[in-house]
Scaffold this active site. Structure first.
Site, PDB file in Angstrom:
ATOM      1  N   PRO A   1      69.515  95.848-107.684  1.00 34.27           N
ATOM      2  CA  PRO A   1      70.792  96.483-107.296  1.00 34.27           C
ATOM      3  C   PRO A   1      71.943  95.473-107.257  1.00 34.27           C
ATOM      4  O   PRO A   1      73.098  95.870-107.202  1.00 34.27           O
ATOM      5  CB  PRO A   1      70.519  97.043-105.897  1.00 34.27           C
ATOM      6  CG  PRO A   1      69.080  96.864-105.629  1.00 34.27           C
ATOM      7  CD  PRO A   1      68.535  95.868-106.590  1.00 34.27           C
TER       8      PRO A   1
ATOM      9  N   GLU B   1      61.087  93.468-100.712  1.00 29.22           N
ATOM     10  CA  GLU B   1      62.486  93.179-100.361  1.00 29.22           C
ATOM     11  C   GLU B   1      63.193  92.433-101.486  1.00 29.22           C
ATOM     12  O   GLU B   1      64.414  92.317-101.487  1.00 29.22           O
ATOM     13  CB  GLU B   1      62.582  92.338 -99.083  1.00 29.22           C
ATOM     14  CG  GLU B   1      61.841  92.906 -97.878  1.00 29.22           C
ATOM     15  CD  GLU B   1      62.062  94.389 -97.701  1.00 29.22           C
ATOM     16  OE1 GLU B   1      63.246  94.802 -97.630  1.00 29.22           O
ATOM     17  OE2 GLU B   1      61.065  95.144 -97.649  1.00 29.22           O
TER      18      GLU B   1
ATOM     19  N   ARG C   1      67.186 103.729-128.458  1.00 27.92           N
ATOM     20  CA  ARG C   1      68.099 104.581-129.219  1.00 27.92           C
ATOM     21  C   ARG C   1      69.078 103.779-130.068  1.00 27.92           C
ATOM     22  O   ARG C   1      69.728 104.335-130.950  1.00 27.92           O
ATOM     23  CB  ARG C   1      68.869 105.521-128.272  1.00 27.92           C
ATOM     24  CG  ARG C   1      67.948 106.437-127.474  1.00 27.92           C
ATOM     25  CD  ARG C   1      68.730 107.314-126.521  1.00 27.92           C
ATOM     26  NE  ARG C   1      69.650 108.180-127.218  1.00 27.92           N
ATOM     27  CZ  ARG C   1      69.327 109.348-127.772  1.00 27.92           C
ATOM     28  NH1 ARG C   1      68.089 109.788-127.688  1.00 27.92           N
ATOM     29  NH2 ARG C   1      70.234 110.060-128.399  1.00 27.92           N
TER      30      ARG C   1
ATOM     31  N   ASP D   1      76.987 110.369-131.371  1.00 28.13           N
ATOM     32  CA  ASP D   1      78.289 109.932-131.854  1.00 28.13           C
ATOM     33  C   ASP D   1      79.401 110.259-130.883  1.00 28.13           C
ATOM     34  O   ASP D   1      80.375 109.522-130.793  1.00 28.13           O
ATOM     35  CB  ASP D   1      78.613 110.607-133.189  1.00 28.13           C
ATOM     36  CG  ASP D   1      78.207 109.712-134.348  1.00 28.13           C
ATOM     37  OD1 ASP D   1      78.289 110.166-135.480  1.00 28.13           O
ATOM     38  OD2 ASP D   1      77.810 108.556-134.079  1.00 28.13           O
TER      39      ASP D   1
HETATM   40  N1  4GX Z   1      68.884  99.098-110.380  1.00 28.65           N
HETATM   41  N2  4GX Z   1      65.622  98.185-107.153  1.00 28.65           N
HETATM   42  C1  4GX Z   1      64.340  96.124-107.610  1.00 28.65           C
HETATM   43  C2  4GX Z   1      63.278  94.926-105.736  1.00 28.65           C
HETATM   44  C3  4GX Z   1      64.156  93.756-105.992  1.00 28.65           C
HETATM   45  C4  4GX Z   1      65.228  93.416-105.167  1.00 28.65           C
HETATM   46  C5  4GX Z   1      65.991  92.299-105.456  1.00 28.65           C
HETATM   47  C6  4GX Z   1      64.616  91.931-107.345  1.00 28.65           C
HETATM   48  C7  4GX Z   1      65.660  91.549-106.544  1.00 28.65           C
HETATM   49  C8  4GX Z   1      67.438  98.784-108.764  1.00 28.65           C
HETATM   50  C9  4GX Z   1      68.594  99.482-109.166  1.00 28.65           C
HETATM   51  C10 4GX Z   1      66.770  98.893-107.458  1.00 28.65           C
HETATM   52  C11 4GX Z   1      65.149  98.186-105.786  1.00 28.65           C
HETATM   53  C12 4GX Z   1      64.758  97.501-108.101  1.00 28.65           C
HETATM   54  C13 4GX Z   1      64.746  96.803-105.331  1.00 28.65           C
HETATM   55  N3  4GX Z   1      63.863  93.013-107.071  1.00 28.65           N
HETATM   56  N4  4GX Z   1      67.116  97.996-109.779  1.00 28.65           N
HETATM   57  N5  4GX Z   1      63.799  96.197-106.241  1.00 28.65           N
HETATM   58  N6  4GX Z   1      69.285 100.365-108.435  1.00 28.65           N
HETATM   59  O1  4GX Z   1      67.258  99.594-106.628  1.00 28.65           O
HETATM   60  O2  4GX Z   1      67.994  98.183-110.752  1.00 28.65           O
END
Ligand code: 4GX
Length: 258
Positions: free
Chosen positions: A87, A114, A152, A167
């Site tokens: 995130p 986490e 894609r 497109d």
């Molecule tokens: N878009 N998540 C990853 C664990 C995490 C946290 C920090 C690495 C660093 C998310 C999103 C997402 C939740 C995937 C926490 N890994 N990833 N995860 N929205 O919410 O990509």
């Protein structure tokens, strides 16, 4: 296009990668996706991938060594672009999908818990990407979203009909509405022009409806110069008319506050 995925839940990705367009693209050798179980890169008896956070607090943190061993093993002999789904990343959009597709060789890191020890990001990650501002339980769904969007962009993966539909977004506008049989649904008929056989009129109607949908649902897209520059003459005229209407309405309401 080659993609290596690092995860502790390879079974989440396998059926997705075997189905539909992606499954066919892999069979045809257009797309090479390999999913690696991070636990295969642990060295202790329990195949541990997480531990308690230094400094205390709740939850668990993924340990760095398995990630570092995994990325070294899957990259050997190549220099893939290494992407962490999180995130904290830059938001994924059409431009980012094209940019990543252009790299041709990617490793995707799917974290859980986490998060991942910061030193992984510092040493073996080139870029962090987020699929949106909400919190998931792991990076596997984001990786699948990214792989589907990437696939894609690989020549030959999407058939003619789909690529034409695509497109519309290529031009930066939303798609026009679509209709198929039956001719009447819940008392609603199909717009007459679509059954007229007049292909020029159909094209004009679709251009107009794409612009209308964009103005109604995503007016922010029309603030992008590259989108406005690709509008047809007719679409520009419609947009100008709309802006003039707004101006007239503005003048009509008098001097305003203050
Ligand atoms: N878009 N998540 C990853 C664990 C995490 C946290 C920090 C690495 C660093 C998310 C999103 C997402 C939740 C995937 C926490 N890994 N990833 N995860 N929205 O919410 O990509």
């Amino acid at each position: 296009m080659r993609v290596d995925v690092l995860t502790i839940f390879p079974e989440l990705l396998s059926p997705f990668l075997a189905a539909s367009l992606i499954g066919k693209a892999r069979e045809r050798g257009l797309l090479e996706v390999r999913v690696h179980d991070l636990r295969g890169f642990t060295e202790d008896r329990h195949r541990s991938v997480d531990d308690e956070p230094y400094g205390g607090g709740g939850g668990m943190v993924m340990m760095a060594p398995p990630w570092i061993r995994a990325v070294r093993a899957v990259s050997e002999g190549r220099s893939p672009w290494r992407v962490l789904l999180s995130p904290q990343g830059a938001r994924l959009d059409d431009a980012k999908v094209r940019e990543l597709a252009g790299r041709g060789d990617l490793v995707l890191f799917c974290g859980r818990y986490e998060g991942i020890d910061e030193r992984v990001r510092e040493t073996v990650v080139d870029e962090e990407v987020s699929i949106g501002d909400y919190v998931l339980s792991g990076g596997e769904l984001p990786a699948m979203v990214l792989i589907e969007a990437l696939s894609r962009q690989v020549p030959g993966v999407v058939g003619f009909a789909d690529s034409v539909a695509n497109d519309s977004f290529r031009e930066g506008l939303l798609d026009h509405p679509h209709y198929t049989r039956p001719p009447v649904v819940e008392g609603l008929a199909v717009p007459e022009v679509l059954t007229s056989g007049d292909h020029a009129a159909i094209r004009r109607w679709r251009d107009r409806e794409a612009l209308r949908a964009t103005l109604e649902k995503r007016p922010d897209l029309l603030e992008r110069p590259e989108v406005v520059s690709r509008l047809t003459r007719e679409q520009r005229r419609l947009l100008e008319d709309k802006l003039e209407d707004n101006l007239e309405a503005l003048r009509g309401v008098g001097a305003g506050k203050g």
